[in-house]
Design an enzyme around this catalytic site. Structure first.
Site, PDB file in Angstrom:
ATOM      1  N   TYR A   1      -1.948  -0.667  10.262  1.00  0.00           N
ATOM      2  CA  TYR A   1      -1.927  -0.946   8.644  1.00  0.00           C
ATOM      3  C   TYR A   1      -0.680  -0.368   7.903  1.00  0.00           C
ATOM      4  O   TYR A   1      -0.155  -1.132   7.396  1.00  0.00           O
ATOM      5  CB  TYR A   1      -3.276  -0.544   8.047  1.00  0.00           C
ATOM      6  CG  TYR A   1      -3.506  -0.507   6.698  1.00  0.00           C
ATOM      7  CD1 TYR A   1      -3.694  -1.859   6.099  1.00  0.00           C
ATOM      8  CD2 TYR A   1      -3.179   0.436   5.563  1.00  0.00           C
ATOM      9  CE1 TYR A   1      -3.970  -2.395   4.950  1.00  0.00           C
ATOM     10  CE2 TYR A   1      -3.315   0.154   4.387  1.00  0.00           C
ATOM     11  CZ  TYR A   1      -3.831  -1.047   3.869  1.00  0.00           C
ATOM     12  OH  TYR A   1      -3.715  -1.524   2.747  1.00  0.00           O
TER      13      TYR A   1
ATOM     14  N   SER B   1       0.783  -1.221   0.073  1.00  0.00           N
ATOM     15  CA  SER B   1       0.031   0.125   0.079  1.00  0.00           C
ATOM     16  C   SER B   1       0.875   1.167   0.163  1.00  0.00           C
ATOM     17  O   SER B   1       1.930   1.113   0.566  1.00  0.00           O
ATOM     18  CB  SER B   1      -1.021  -0.093   1.302  1.00  0.00           C
ATOM     19  OG  SER B   1      -1.607   1.169   1.297  1.00  0.00           O
TER      20      SER B   1
END
Length: 278
Positions: free
Chosen positions: A179, A165
């Site tokens: 995350y 990501s």
């Protein structure tokens, strides 16, 4: 200098592919691309219903094939079962796509310790576990592709593609601490694997995704979609063709010299320059 085989430069027809978290979202986008390109794709996810439904849908598209193998890879025993099921059908695995993952957002003062641990385990540790258990199949694929004994060069390496990501590349403006940290760790794990496994004919690369239309992003896009698009130089979010095309590139002859790379697939989000009047 070798002649260009343009017809097969991006070909993945006949390759065996395993995609974790392949029943929906980005994983399903990648699975669709590989099936449409003629690969044999194994998809795994916790939901039996989602796995079966996606496989039925993709098998209608062809010309490749989609085989569902539901598994909850948060558990080591389930990872082992998944790989055992794969080994019953295949002796080699050309492409492993580590896509399964989770997100968690919460205020810093109340951020869940259990949530942090869950994300680090699933987004990082289980990527290592799945890769580790698949190594015999990946090594077999590299050997089948052929090795020049005089140079030690593998003609068609096996591929590990990790779905990361942009939040692991830049600091996000929202509170997704576990995350972003887990994705940064995944990116570095991928590079470590690339250095260790490259000599065995196995490449490892990461696609660091920006925003895509998925269940994980659905709420964020519904609330902040316009603002997100405004922060991307290309003025749009990612499409299934974008992620599938990038994964197929990495799995094909065209991407066989790419190893240890992190590709930001974000439309330029990370390099966005706000408009200013001079």
């Amino acid at each position: 200098m070798s002649s260009f085989d343009l017809e097969n430069l991006f070909g993945v027809q006949g390759k065996n592919v395993l995609i974790t978290g392949g029943s929906r979202g980005v994983g399903k986008m990648i699975a669709t691309g590989f099936v449409r390109a003629g690969a044999q794709v194994y998809i795994s996810a916790r939901s039996v219903q989602d796995c079966l439904g996606t496989a039925e849908e993709l098998n209608k598209l062809g010309p490749g094939k989609c085989i569902p193998v539901p598994a909850n890879i948060q558990k080591v025993a389930e990872v082992e079962r998944l790989v055992t099921e794969l080994e019953k059908n295949e002796k080699i695995l050309h492409v492993l796509v580590n896509n399964a993952g989770a997100a968690w957002g919460e205020d810093i003062d109340s951020y869940s310790d259990d949530g942090f641990s869950k994300l680090m385990a699933l987004n990082v540790q289980r990527v290592f576990t799945v890769t580790q258990k698949c190594l015999p199949l990946l090594r077999a694929a590299a050997e089948q592709g052929g090795k020049d004994e005089s140079t030690g060069v593998y003609r068609d390496p096996a591929r590990i593609i990790n779905i990361g990501s942009v939040e692991g590349l830049g600091v996000p403006n929202h509170e997704t601490y576990a995350y972003s940290a887990s994705k940064a760790a995944l990116h570095h794990l991928s590079r470590h694997l690339a250095g260790r496994l490259g000599p065995e004919g196995i490449t490892s690369n990461t696609i660091a995704c920006g925003p895509f239309e998925s269940k994980m992003m659905a709420h964020t896009l519904s609330v902040l979609g316009d603002a997100i698009r405004a922060g991307i130089p290309l003025n749009r979010i990612g499409t299934p063709e974008d992620i599938a095309g990038t994964a197929i590139y990495l799995a094909s002859r065209a991407g066989s010299f790419v190893n240890g790379a992190t590709i930001a697939l974000d439309g330029g989000m990370l390099v966005h320059m706000p408009s200013v009047k001079l």
